[in-house]
Motif scaffolding. Structure first.
Motif, PDB file in Angstrom:
ATOM      1  N   CYS A   1       0.821  -1.215   0.000  1.00  0.00           N
ATOM      2  CA  CYS A   1       0.000   0.000   0.000  1.00  0.00           C
ATOM      3  C   CYS A   1       0.857   1.269   0.000  1.00  0.00           C
TER       4      CYS A   1
ATOM      5  N   GLU B   1      -1.013  -5.952  -2.248  1.00  0.00           N
ATOM      6  CA  GLU B   1      -1.174  -6.315  -0.846  1.00  0.00           C
ATOM      7  C   GLU B   1      -0.055  -7.218  -0.347  1.00  0.00           C
TER       8      GLU B   1
ATOM      9  N   HIS C   1      -7.745  -8.589   0.573  1.00  0.00           N
ATOM     10  CA  HIS C   1      -8.752  -7.620   1.035  1.00  0.00           C
ATOM     11  C   HIS C   1      -8.115  -6.288   1.429  1.00  0.00           C
ATOM     12  N   SER C   2      -6.941  -6.336   2.074  1.00  0.00           N
ATOM     13  CA  SER C   2      -6.155  -5.123   2.319  1.00  0.00           C
ATOM     14  C   SER C   2      -4.766  -5.572   2.753  1.00  0.00           C
TER      15      SER C   2
ATOM     16  N   LYS D   1      -4.091  -2.525  -7.034  1.00  0.00           N
ATOM     17  CA  LYS D   1      -3.476  -2.402  -5.713  1.00  0.00           C
ATOM     18  C   LYS D   1      -2.479  -3.533  -5.508  1.00  0.00           C
TER      19      LYS D   1
ATOM     20  N   GLU E   1      -3.470  -4.595   5.506  1.00  0.00           N
ATOM     21  CA  GLU E   1      -3.406  -4.365   6.956  1.00  0.00           C
ATOM     22  C   GLU E   1      -2.791  -5.546   7.707  1.00  0.00           C
TER      23      GLU E   1
ATOM     24  N   ASN F   1      -8.687  -5.752   8.370  1.00  0.00           N
ATOM     25  CA  ASN F   1      -9.491  -6.145   7.221  1.00  0.00           C
ATOM     26  C   ASN F   1      -8.687  -7.120   6.374  1.00  0.00           C
TER      27      ASN F   1
END
Length: 269
Positions: free
Chosen positions: A13, A46, A69-70, A44, A72, A124
């Motif tokens: 990210c 990840e 999904h992200s 994106k 994170e 997430n």
């Protein structure tokens, strides 16, 4: 403890490398990143990684992550290890017969700690996580999920042996978390490197699951290193999946270890 080491961390990210190939060197370790093709629908990245490398080449420690999904969940794993950096580096400086046992203990303690588990419940998505450490003529690894690691050596290749870990498709760390299970599921192991030049190679699954499957067979990855330098070979790997219209991002961590001392041989040789 070693007097000095190089370190590198990155999460997709921060910079996604969509439509862009990036290859760089941290001491003896080469890192390759490609975020996938926007024309295939990618927007994106990840993936993530953490690399610590001893300046005296006594050890290397690497984590490669493939989240969904992200990013994170990848970020929380990296942040958790950074907090424990001094302790882990101290363990990597211990005698080899103690080092990997302690390393696995501290990694499992981190993943099963209530603070880490609580943080994971709030993120997430979840991530595959592959941790690899090399010291002396040995490699230790712990894998959750479907990232891949290989040892490339002519002696092993002649016997068709490339893979270090086996990919697992239903293990993660994060919102869905194997360490929340009654019995946490992960795999780990130790391998002795062979005499001569050994290539340790870690990758997320974009390289393996690329359309037309140019690198689904690890022999094809091995062949890419036979005629060019590390940075060139990794750039060629990423260019090949780019032209095959891969959507998924790919992160590669690779380094060479030359073993000069004796290794295990069969008794009848």
């Amino acid at each position: 403890m070693s007097n000095s080491m190089k370190e590198f961390t990155w999460i997709g990210c921060e910079e996604n490398f969509v439509d862009k190939i990036d290859v760089q060197r941290i001491n003896q370790i080469t890192i390759g990143r490609f975020g996938g093709n926007s024309t295939a629908g990618q927007d994106k990245n990840e993936d993530g990684c953490l690399i610590w490398v001893d300046d005296k080449r006594e050890w290397e420690f690497a984590i490669i992550l493939d989240a969904h999904h992200s990013a994170e969940s990848a970020e929380i794993v990296i942040d958790t290890f950074i907090v424990k950096k001094t302790e882990i580096v101290t363990i990597l400086s211990m005698p080899i017969n103690q080092c990997f046992k302690r390393l696995e203990e501290i990694v499992l303690d981190l993943f099963q700690g209530e603070e880490f588990l609580s943080s994971c419940r709030k993120v997430n998505g979840e991530t595959a996580c592959l941790i690899v450490a090399r010291k002396n003529k040995y490699v230790w690894w712990l894998s959750v999920g479907d990232c891949s690691s290989y040892i490339f050596h002519p002696e092993l290749a002649s016997l068709g042996q490339y893979q270090m870990n086996q990919r697992q498709f239903f293990e993660w760390v994060g919102q869905v978390n194997t360490f929340e299970q009654t019995v946490p599921c992960y795999s780990s192991g130790k391998r002795e490197l062979r005499k001569g030049s050994n290539r340790i190679f870690l990758t997320t699954d974009g390289l393996i699951e690329c359309p037309n499957e140019p690198f689904s067979n690890p022999k094809e990855i091995y062949k890419m290193f036979s005629s060019s330098e590390d940075e060139v070979s990794i750039k060629l790997l990423l260019q090949k999946i780019q032209v095959n219209h891969v959507r998924d991002s790919t992160t590669i961590i690779s380094w060479n270890v030359n073993i000069t001392n004796q290794v295990t041989r069969p008794s009848n040789e």
